[in-house]
Structures are given as C-alpha cells and as structure tokens.
Design a protein around this motif. Structure first.
Motif, PDB file in Angstrom:
ATOM      1  N   GLY A 209       0.807  -1.213   0.000  1.00  0.00           N
ATOM      2  CA  GLY A 209       0.000   0.000   0.000  1.00  0.00           C
ATOM      3  C   GLY A 209       0.840   1.263   0.000  1.00  0.00           C
ATOM      4  N   GLY A 210       2.079   1.146  -0.464  1.00  0.00           N
ATOM      5  CA  GLY A 210       2.953   2.299  -0.539  1.00  0.00           C
ATOM      6  C   GLY A 210       3.655   2.638   0.752  1.00  0.00           C
ATOM      7  N   THR A 211       3.549   1.741   1.753  1.00  0.00           N
ATOM      8  CA  THR A 211       4.191   2.030   3.050  1.00  0.00           C
ATOM      9  C   THR A 211       5.672   1.664   3.065  1.00  0.00           C
ATOM     10  OG1 THR A 211       3.565  -0.146   3.917  1.00  0.00           O
ATOM     11  CG2 THR A 211       2.014   1.684   4.277  1.00  0.00           C
ATOM     12  N   VAL A 212       6.094   0.784   2.147  1.00  0.00           N
ATOM     13  CA  VAL A 212       7.497   0.369   2.091  1.00  0.00           C
ATOM     14  C   VAL A 212       8.242   1.272   1.117  1.00  0.00           C
ATOM     15  CG1 VAL A 212       9.091  -1.484   1.476  1.00  0.00           C
ATOM     16  CG2 VAL A 212       6.938  -2.028   2.629  1.00  0.00           C
ATOM     17  N   PRO A 213       9.303   1.946   1.563  1.00  0.00           N
ATOM     18  CA  PRO A 213      10.080   2.799   0.653  1.00  0.00           C
ATOM     19  C   PRO A 213      10.661   1.972  -0.497  1.00  0.00           C
ATOM     20  CG  PRO A 213      10.666   3.216   2.946  1.00  0.00           C
ATOM     21  CD  PRO A 213       9.818   1.982   2.943  1.00  0.00           C
ATOM     22  N   TYR A 214      10.836   2.636  -1.638  1.00  0.00           N
ATOM     23  CA  TYR A 214      11.308   1.912  -2.820  1.00  0.00           C
ATOM     24  C   TYR A 214      12.666   1.266  -2.595  1.00  0.00           C
ATOM     25  CZ  TYR A 214      13.117   0.893  -7.434  1.00  0.00           C
ATOM     26  OH  TYR A 214      13.684   0.253  -8.509  1.00  0.00           O
ATOM     27  N   GLN A 215      13.605   1.969  -1.973  1.00  0.00           N
ATOM     28  CA  GLN A 215      14.940   1.407  -1.770  1.00  0.00           C
ATOM     29  C   GLN A 215      14.906   0.182  -0.867  1.00  0.00           C
ATOM     30  OE1 GLN A 215      17.710   2.007  -3.332  1.00  0.00           O
ATOM     31  NE2 GLN A 215      16.708   3.595  -4.565  1.00  0.00           N
ATOM     32  N   THR A 216      14.020   0.192   0.141  1.00  0.00           N
ATOM     33  CA  THR A 216      13.862  -0.978   1.009  1.00  0.00           C
ATOM     34  C   THR A 216      13.290  -2.148   0.222  1.00  0.00           C
ATOM     35  OG1 THR A 216      13.493   0.450   2.932  1.00  0.00           O
ATOM     36  CG2 THR A 216      12.757  -1.844   3.109  1.00  0.00           C
ATOM     37  N   ALA A 217      12.292  -1.846  -0.611  1.00  0.00           N
ATOM     38  CA  ALA A 217      11.682  -2.894  -1.430  1.00  0.00           C
ATOM     39  C   ALA A 217      12.685  -3.431  -2.450  1.00  0.00           C
ATOM     40  CB  ALA A 217      10.448  -2.343  -2.142  1.00  0.00           C
ATOM     41  N   ARG A 218      13.498  -2.554  -3.004  1.00  0.00           N
ATOM     42  CA  ARG A 218      14.478  -2.993  -4.005  1.00  0.00           C
ATOM     43  C   ARG A 218      15.539  -3.888  -3.367  1.00  0.00           C
ATOM     44  NH1 ARG A 218      15.888  -1.995  -9.141  1.00  0.00           N
ATOM     45  NH2 ARG A 218      18.075  -2.336  -9.657  1.00  0.00           N
TER      46      ARG A 218
END
Length: 338
Positions: free
Chosen positions: A19-28
């Motif tokens: 739901g957009g709560t995880v920052p992109y760099q963390t997800a990457r």
C-alpha cells in the motif's frame, strides 16, 4: 539487464502490495535478495546458511557447521588443498560408470548415486549424508585388501560414531590426508560416541599402507591442474543441487523439479542398463559425457551460478557441449556416450 529489470518489477510489486508504506529502496533491497541480485559475501552468516541449505538440501545445522568459522560465500568450494585434491579424485569415482574409461571405471559410482546422498562440503572434511544406509555406502567406497577392482584407492576406515542415534563412518584418504565422513545424521555429525561397526578384518584401516594394486590405479590417473581440480571438486560439491528458484537441478538419478520437458531422459536403455557416465581428461582439459540426468545446461548453470557457482567460473557454448572455464582449465559437459 534482465536481472535488474526483474528486481525493479518485484520491488514495485512489493511496494504496491504494502500500500505504498514500504520505501522503494527498502523494497528494491528485499527484491534483490530474493532474486539473487546481492553478492553472497555481503549477506550475514545466518542468511548464507539458509541460502546454502536451500540449494544443497542440507539441514540448517549441517549448513551452519560448514559456513561458520570465517567461511565466505556458501562455502561449497572453500576447502584445504588436501580436500580439493581428494575431491577431484573422488569426482573420477562418482562420475564414471557403466563404461570402461581407465583405472577409475570400477570405483563404484553407481552405489553412491543409488543412495541420493546430500553433500555437505566443509573446509577440512567432506561429508556425505546418506540417511538410509551410511555403512553400505562407506563399505562399497572402500577398497578391499584382496580385490583391486573397486573402491577408491587409498581410502581407509578410521572409525565409526553414533551421532544423534545415527551411524557415522569416518574414512581417511592416505595419499592426500583428507577426511571423508558418511553419515545417517542429517546434522552432519560433528561429534558422537565412538563405536565399532565395520569388520576390520575385511577392510583396510588407516594403519595399513597403500597396496600394490592401489598404487597402480593411482599411477593411471592423469595429472590434474590446479584450476581443473577446482572444477572437478566443484562437481562433487554440486552432486545433488537444486536451484532455489527451481529453474535447474543437478541430480544424476532423477529430476527433483519433476519438469515434463526433462522426462525424455528416462529413456528405455537408461532405465534398463543404467546411466553411462564418463569423466576423463588430463592437465587443464577435461570432459564429462553422460546419458540420463541431469540436463547439460543445468550442470553448467550450477557450476557458474551467481550464488551457488564456482567463483570466477564462466560458461560458453561449443558445438553440442557447454564448456565451463576457470583460469586456464576447461570442462566440457556433453550428453551421449561418445
């Protein structure tokens, strides 16, 4: 580029699912770890233990014994010179069968393959986990005093241990000094209570020097260069490997992934007479030919894989063979008997 694209797509999907709560760099970073995009040496020991177990089928305990103690990467090839030399020789026993190729042709490849062992290479010893009957595997790999037609020359019985209720047989290879343990203990039997299992009057023990027929057999083995020894030893360490993303597998007796496109390897001749395996060469140049399992490109990928492969090894296609290169050495992987 394909891996980078896959990482980006998975990272975006992780973000969407959160739901957009995880920052992109963390997800990457999480996506790169999931897809094998991170250097293995950068992972924590706990992550590397889990990763190794996913590929090898070892228990977490066994993988932990192998990686802890300053081992980098997955530890499949991190070993002493003595172990590397022994594993290269063991490769000639495990990957030759049903076809006369020289002094290693009767060193009992088929016996080990039929038990589907889980290999657990360590820095200073090699462990085969054969839960069904470790004593049977050990006695068939050891040479008998009266018969030079089978067994690995120079392999000796050193002792038997009871590990967590399972037998573990410790063997020693006299020419290299390397230790081989064959155990029924999934944890790989670090220690246990000593007991006697194998009749010492039938099998050679560490107190008995090389016999004449063993010296002749060892003299018939071609020289193996340093880089080639790493490749041959790598075959042994990857004897039964399964890609954690389930894209390849290296088992010699079946396809653990049960892929329909691999079923053609269960040909009538292989089922009736057994698979033919031939591993031979000299110096820097070696070739492995076989019928049955695994797929040649599966084995090539295992040896050169980003996570589970031999460091600096690379693969090229040469005619109908996959050629694995390491330094000055090459190993051709080719299906068929000749």
């Amino acid at each position: 580029m394909t891996l980078d694209k896959d990482i980006t797509e998975l990272a975006r999907r992780m973000q969407d699912e959160s739901g957009g709560t995880v920052p992109y760099q963390t997800a990457r970073l999480a996506a790169a770890k999931e897809l094998g995009g991170l250097p293995v040496h950068s992972l924590s020991a706990e992550d590397r233990i889990e990763l190794r177990a996913q590929y090898t089928g070892e228990s977490m305990d066994a993988a932990g014994f192998a990686i802890r103690g300053g081992i980098h990467g997955l530890g499949l090839d991190h070993c002493s010179d003595e172990q590397r030399s022994f594993r290269a020789l063991l490769a000639l026993a495990l990957f030759n069968g049903n076809l006369y190729t020289g002094p290693t042709a009767r060193w009992n490849h088929a016996v080990v393959a039929s038990y589907d062992p889980v290999m657990s290479p360590r820095r200073d010893r090699f462990v085969m986990v054969a839960e069904r009957a470790p004593e049977n595997v050990a006695t068939r790999l050891m040479p008998a005093a009266w018969d030079g037609s089978h067994g690995v020359p120079g392999l000796r019985y050193e002792g038997t241990y009871n590990c967590h209720g399972h037998a573990s047989v410790r063997l020693r290879h006299l020419p290299t000094g390397a230790q081989l343990s064959i155990t029924g203990d999934p944890a790989g039997c670090q220690r246990g209570g000593k007991r006697s299992l194998i009749p010492r009057d039938r099998y050679l023990t560490v107190g008995q020097d090389l016999m004449a027929h063993e010296r002749r057999a060892l003299a018939g083995v071609p020289p193996i260069s340093g880089d080639a020894a790493t490749l041959l030893a790598g075959l042994v360490s990857r004897y039964n490997l399964v890609d954690r993303r389930r894209r390849w597998a290296t088992s010699l007796s079946w396809d653990p992934l049960e892929r329909p496109e691999v079923e053609h390897r269960r040909e009538p001749a292989v089922l009736r007479d057994g698979a033919v395996c031939r591993l031979w060469g000299a110096g820097d140049s070696w070739e492995f030919r076989w019928t049955g399992y695994p797929e040649p490109h599966d084995l090539a990928r295992a040896l050169t894989h980003r996570e589970a492969g031999i460091k600096s090894a690379r693969v090229t296609r040469r005619g109908d063979a996959f050629r694995v290169l390491l330094g000055t050495a090459s190993l051709d992987l080719r299906e068929g008997e000749d």
